[in-house]
Design a protein around this motif. Structure first.
Motif, PDB file in Angstrom:
ATOM      1  N   PHE A  20       3.099   1.275  -5.939  1.00 42.33           N
ATOM      2  CA  PHE A  20       4.109   0.450  -6.501  1.00 42.33           C
ATOM      3  C   PHE A  20       4.218   1.729  -8.196  1.00 42.33           C
ATOM      4  CE2 PHE A  20       3.050  -1.809 -11.075  1.00 42.33           C
ATOM      5  CZ  PHE A  20       2.813  -2.177 -10.624  1.00 42.33           C
ATOM      6  N   GLU A  79       0.826  -1.188  -0.112  1.00 36.68           N
ATOM      7  CA  GLU A  79      -0.539   0.291  -0.105  1.00 36.68           C
ATOM      8  C   GLU A  79       1.067   1.322   0.430  1.00 36.68           C
ATOM      9  OE1 GLU A  79      -3.260   0.865  -0.049  1.00 36.68           O
ATOM     10  OE2 GLU A  79      -2.335   3.479   0.313  1.00 36.68           O
ATOM     11  N   ASP A  85     -11.861  -1.065  -8.536  1.00 31.46           N
ATOM     12  CA  ASP A  85     -12.059   0.185  -8.617  1.00 31.46           C
ATOM     13  C   ASP A  85     -11.123  -0.051 -10.162  1.00 31.46           C
ATOM     14  OD1 ASP A  85     -14.320   0.940  -7.853  1.00 31.46           O
ATOM     15  OD2 ASP A  85     -13.224   2.906  -7.146  1.00 31.46           O
ATOM     16  N   ARG A  94     -17.141   3.190   6.188  1.00 29.89           N
ATOM     17  CA  ARG A  94     -16.395   2.899   5.013  1.00 29.89           C
ATOM     18  C   ARG A  94     -14.928   2.503   6.273  1.00 29.89           C
ATOM     19  NH1 ARG A  94     -16.096   3.633   0.562  1.00 29.89           N
ATOM     20  NH2 ARG A  94     -17.705   4.410  -1.383  1.00 29.89           N
ATOM     21  N   ALA A 151     -18.826  -3.235  -3.382  1.00 32.81           N
ATOM     22  CA  ALA A 151     -19.670  -4.632  -3.692  1.00 32.81           C
ATOM     23  C   ALA A 151     -19.136  -4.893  -4.158  1.00 32.81           C
ATOM     24  CB  ALA A 151     -21.564  -4.685  -3.844  1.00 32.81           C
TER      25      ALA A 151
HETATM   26  C1  LIG Z   1     -20.383   9.428  -3.688  1.00 25.90           C
HETATM   27  C2  LIG Z   1     -19.384   7.573  -3.617  1.00 25.90           C
HETATM   28  C3  LIG Z   1     -20.393   6.686  -3.261  1.00 25.90           C
HETATM   29  C4  LIG Z   1     -20.644   5.211  -2.792  1.00 25.90           C
HETATM   30  N1  LIG Z   1     -21.335   4.375  -2.368  1.00 25.90           N
HETATM   31  C5  LIG Z   1     -20.656   3.102  -2.740  1.00 25.90           C
HETATM   32  C6  LIG Z   1     -21.716   2.180  -1.544  1.00 25.90           C
HETATM   33  O1  LIG Z   1     -22.637   1.990  -1.290  1.00 25.90           O
HETATM   34  N2  LIG Z   1     -21.455   1.021  -1.666  1.00 25.90           N
HETATM   35  C7  LIG Z   1     -21.476   0.481  -3.225  1.00 25.90           C
HETATM   36  O2  LIG Z   1     -20.672  -0.902  -3.059  1.00 25.90           O
HETATM   37  N3  LIG Z   1     -20.185   0.935  -3.613  1.00 25.90           N
HETATM   38  C8  LIG Z   1     -20.092   2.431  -3.027  1.00 25.90           C
HETATM   39  N4  LIG Z   1     -18.873   3.618  -3.623  1.00 25.90           N
HETATM   40  C9  LIG Z   1     -17.834   3.394  -4.823  1.00 25.90           C
HETATM   41  C10 LIG Z   1     -16.230   2.704  -3.564  1.00 25.90           C
HETATM   42  O3  LIG Z   1     -16.143   3.608  -2.858  1.00 25.90           O
HETATM   43  C11 LIG Z   1     -15.546   2.212  -4.410  1.00 25.90           C
HETATM   44  O4  LIG Z   1     -15.144   1.075  -5.685  1.00 25.90           O
HETATM   45  C12 LIG Z   1     -14.630   1.424  -3.403  1.00 25.90           C
HETATM   46  O5  LIG Z   1     -14.294   2.130  -2.742  1.00 25.90           O
HETATM   47  C13 LIG Z   1     -12.682   1.397  -4.355  1.00 25.90           C
HETATM   48  O6  LIG Z   1     -12.281   0.101  -3.577  1.00 25.90           O
HETATM   49  P1  LIG Z   1     -11.123  -0.286  -4.501  1.00 25.90           P
HETATM   50  O7  LIG Z   1     -10.386  -0.845  -3.192  1.00 25.90           O
HETATM   51  O8  LIG Z   1     -11.640  -1.139  -5.441  1.00 25.90           O
HETATM   52  O9  LIG Z   1     -10.293   0.824  -4.154  1.00 25.90           O
HETATM   53  P2  LIG Z   1      -9.901   2.506  -3.465  1.00 25.90           P
HETATM   54  O10 LIG Z   1     -10.080   2.376  -2.629  1.00 25.90           O
HETATM   55  O11 LIG Z   1      -9.168   3.162  -4.141  1.00 25.90           O
HETATM   56  O12 LIG Z   1      -7.829   1.929  -2.686  1.00 25.90           O
HETATM   57  C14 LIG Z   1      -6.914   2.010  -3.647  1.00 25.90           C
HETATM   58  C15 LIG Z   1      -6.490   1.271  -3.144  1.00 25.90           C
HETATM   59  O13 LIG Z   1      -4.356   1.608  -3.449  1.00 25.90           O
HETATM   60  C16 LIG Z   1      -3.859   2.526  -2.907  1.00 25.90           C
HETATM   61  N5  LIG Z   1      -2.748   2.582  -4.184  1.00 25.90           N
HETATM   62  C17 LIG Z   1      -3.406   3.919  -5.046  1.00 25.90           C
HETATM   63  N6  LIG Z   1      -2.149   3.281  -5.897  1.00 25.90           N
HETATM   64  C18 LIG Z   1      -0.715   3.033  -5.519  1.00 25.90           C
HETATM   65  C19 LIG Z   1       0.184   2.484  -5.558  1.00 25.90           C
HETATM   66  N7  LIG Z   1       1.064   3.000  -7.353  1.00 25.90           N
HETATM   67  N8  LIG Z   1       1.202   1.640  -5.251  1.00 25.90           N
HETATM   68  C20 LIG Z   1       0.178   1.006  -3.834  1.00 25.90           C
HETATM   69  N9  LIG Z   1      -0.913   1.069  -3.339  1.00 25.90           N
HETATM   70  C21 LIG Z   1      -1.659   2.071  -4.255  1.00 25.90           C
HETATM   71  C22 LIG Z   1      -4.713   3.990  -2.139  1.00 25.90           C
HETATM   72  O14 LIG Z   1      -3.739   3.907  -1.584  1.00 25.90           O
HETATM   73  C23 LIG Z   1      -5.751   3.055  -1.285  1.00 25.90           C
HETATM   74  O15 LIG Z   1      -5.623   2.290  -0.345  1.00 25.90           O
HETATM   75  C24 LIG Z   1     -18.829   4.517  -4.032  1.00 25.90           C
HETATM   76  C25 LIG Z   1     -18.323   5.807  -4.732  1.00 25.90           C
HETATM   77  C26 LIG Z   1     -19.037   7.258  -4.854  1.00 25.90           C
HETATM   78  C27 LIG Z   1     -17.944   7.628  -5.142  1.00 25.90           C
END
Ligand SMILES: Cc1cc2nc3c(=O)[nH]c(=O)nc-3n(C[C@H](O)[C@H](O)[C@H](O)COP(=O)(O)OP(=O)(O)OC[C@H]3O[C@@H](n4cnc5c(N)ncnc54)[C@H](O)[C@@H]3O)c2cc1C
Length: 389
Positions: free
Chosen positions: A132, A33, A296, A107, A310
């Motif tokens: 990364f 991370e 994402d 969250r 989800a």
């Molecule tokens: C307004 C809003 C409301 C939402 N509500 C919902 C909801 O009710 N229900 C739902 O299911 N989803 C919801 N979502 C979507 C959800 O928030 C995201 O899809 C989810 O948080 C994505 O998770 P992730 O782990 O894929 O990415 P992220 O949460 O972006 O995590 C990525 C991680 O990778 C790390 N990272 C980034 N680049 C690097 C790198 N180069 N090297 C090492 N680490 C790195 C970051 O620091 C972070 O910790 C919502 C989104 C928004 C914008």
């Protein structure tokens, strides 16, 4: 297979779910991370049954019950009159219908529970301060390189590094996420600060022309989490923690019914933020050699169906099950993508369509039987802990 070195880039909700699910099935993944400290933003998250199935399967049921809120009723209100036009049952019916509950949670609580679960099994599993930069693949091995100069080698690499994924850029070429034209305002208000009876039903979406407003209870019903989504083309700053003002948001929601405006007005200082929403086109493939994408990084989506996290949680569960069922990394990643890509891209597409519908201002979309949601689209009836992989 259980001795495979699986490297996960990113300790967000998706990356940590994948790590915990892999551990649960006997693997010892390592998570890298970029941040120096683990954490999530101060906002709520809806976890529909398709996500809670996976979280329950990896041992988080107790946490969800203790820290999440199960709304008893949900509904849709008209932006101007505040009239409840659609009623939705969200309580024990969800459990009966899908075999897993519907939760709304902070969250940070979910993120901390996932990280604690991963670290309880393997205190060395999460490496902070590792940003990364790039990777090389040779002879079935992947070497990851970080900005701090560290290089690590593994059998597989999973890019769970969010909407601005560096892993995605390295695997599939550089491309910028696209501003969607939507800005999100989010705030947290103590329930005690609001007039009695205002939060009824407990989970509510209000829709109007070019705007919507969703609010629900988290932290055992003590905090109201809200998200206002508004169409704007004049502002696209990045980041999840850009302060917004109450006046600015009230202007955005002028003409809206008093219930929404009272919640906005009651937001304590420092608890109102805004950010611009970005997305990308769907990818036709997520894997290159022994490296793949998840969460994402693979499928950033608009939040209108509340399915972004989800989908990342589903990915994590399926990835772990694919590794457990396969005899090689190639087979595992093949099974993972075969099970996930079409569904995730479909939900991404439906999230965009729903955005247009919710902001259409056409009240006939919000009558019983006409309302489109994750439930009406059948998204909730998927169980990532049980579907064939
Ligand atoms: C307004 C809003 C409301 C939402 N509500 C919902 C909801 O009710 N229900 C739902 O299911 N989803 C919801 N979502 C979507 C959800 O928030 C995201 O899809 C989810 O948080 C994505 O998770 P992730 O782990 O894929 O990415 P992220 O949460 O972006 O995590 C990525 C991680 O990778 C790390 N990272 C980034 N680049 C690097 C790198 N180069 N090297 C090492 N680490 C790195 C970051 O620091 C972070 O910790 C919502 C989104 C928004 C914008």
């Amino acid at each position: 297979m259980r001795n495979l070195d699986i490297l996960i880039i990113g300790a967000g909700i998706a990356g940590l779910t994948a790590a915990r699910a892999l551990q649960h099935l006997g693997f010892r993944p390592r998570v890298y991370e970029q941040a120096l400290q683990l954490g999530e933003v101060g906002a709520g998250l809806t976890l529909s049954p398709n996500a809670t199935h996976a979280l329950n399967a990896i041992g988080l049921q107790g946490v969800l019950e203790a820290l999440g809120t199960r709304p008893d009723r949900g509904g849709v209100k008209d932006w101007q009159s505040g009239e409840l036009t659609v009623e939705i049952s969200r309580g024990s019916e969800m459990l009966e219908k899908y075999g897993a509950p519907y939760h709304q949670i902070h969250r940070a609580d979910l993120h901390a529970a996932l990280a604690d679960g991963v670290l309880a099994v393997d205190p060395q599993a999460i490496m902070l301060g590792h940003s990364f930069r790039g990777l090389r693949q040779q002879g079935g091995r992947v070497e990851a390189e970080f900005e701090n100069g560290v290089r690590v080698t593994g059998d597989a690499l999973v890019g769970a590094d969010g909407v601005r994924s560096r892993v995605r850029a390295v695997l599939f070429g550089e491309s910028l996420p696209r501003f969607t034209g939507y800005v999100a305002y989010r705030g947290l208000v103590p329930l005690a600060a609001l007039p009695e009876g205002l939060i009824e039903p407990t989970s509510c979406l209000s829709t109007g022309p070019h705007r919507s407003f969703t609010r629900y209870l988290i932290r055992r019903g003590t905090l109201v989490n809200y998200v206002g989504l508004a169409e704007r083309d004049d502002w696209r700053e990045e980041g999840w923690s850009i302060p917004a003002t109450i006046d600015e948001m009230l202007r955005e929601y002028s003409g809206w019914y008093e219930g929404v405006r009272t919640i906005i007005r009651s937001t304590p200082p420092g608890r109102l933020f805004k950010w611009a929403l970005f997305d990308r086109d769907a990818l036709p493939e997520w894997t290159r050699g022994s490296a793949t994408l998840l969460g994402d990084a693979a499928h950033p989506m608009l939040p209108f169906l509340g399915q972004g996290a989800a989908m990342g949680i589903e990915d994590g569960m399926i990835l772990a099950r694919a590794f457990a069922a396969a005899e090689s990394v190639e087979q595992a990643l093949g099974r993972y993508v075969a099970a996930r890509l079409e569904r995730a891209n479909w939900v991404m597409h439906e999230s965009r369509r729903t955005a247009t519908r919710y902001h259409s201002g056409q009240s006939e979309h919000f009558r019983p039987g006409q309302h489109v949601s994750a439930e009406s689209l059948g998204i909730m009836s998927y169980n990532p802990a049980a579907v064939p992989v």
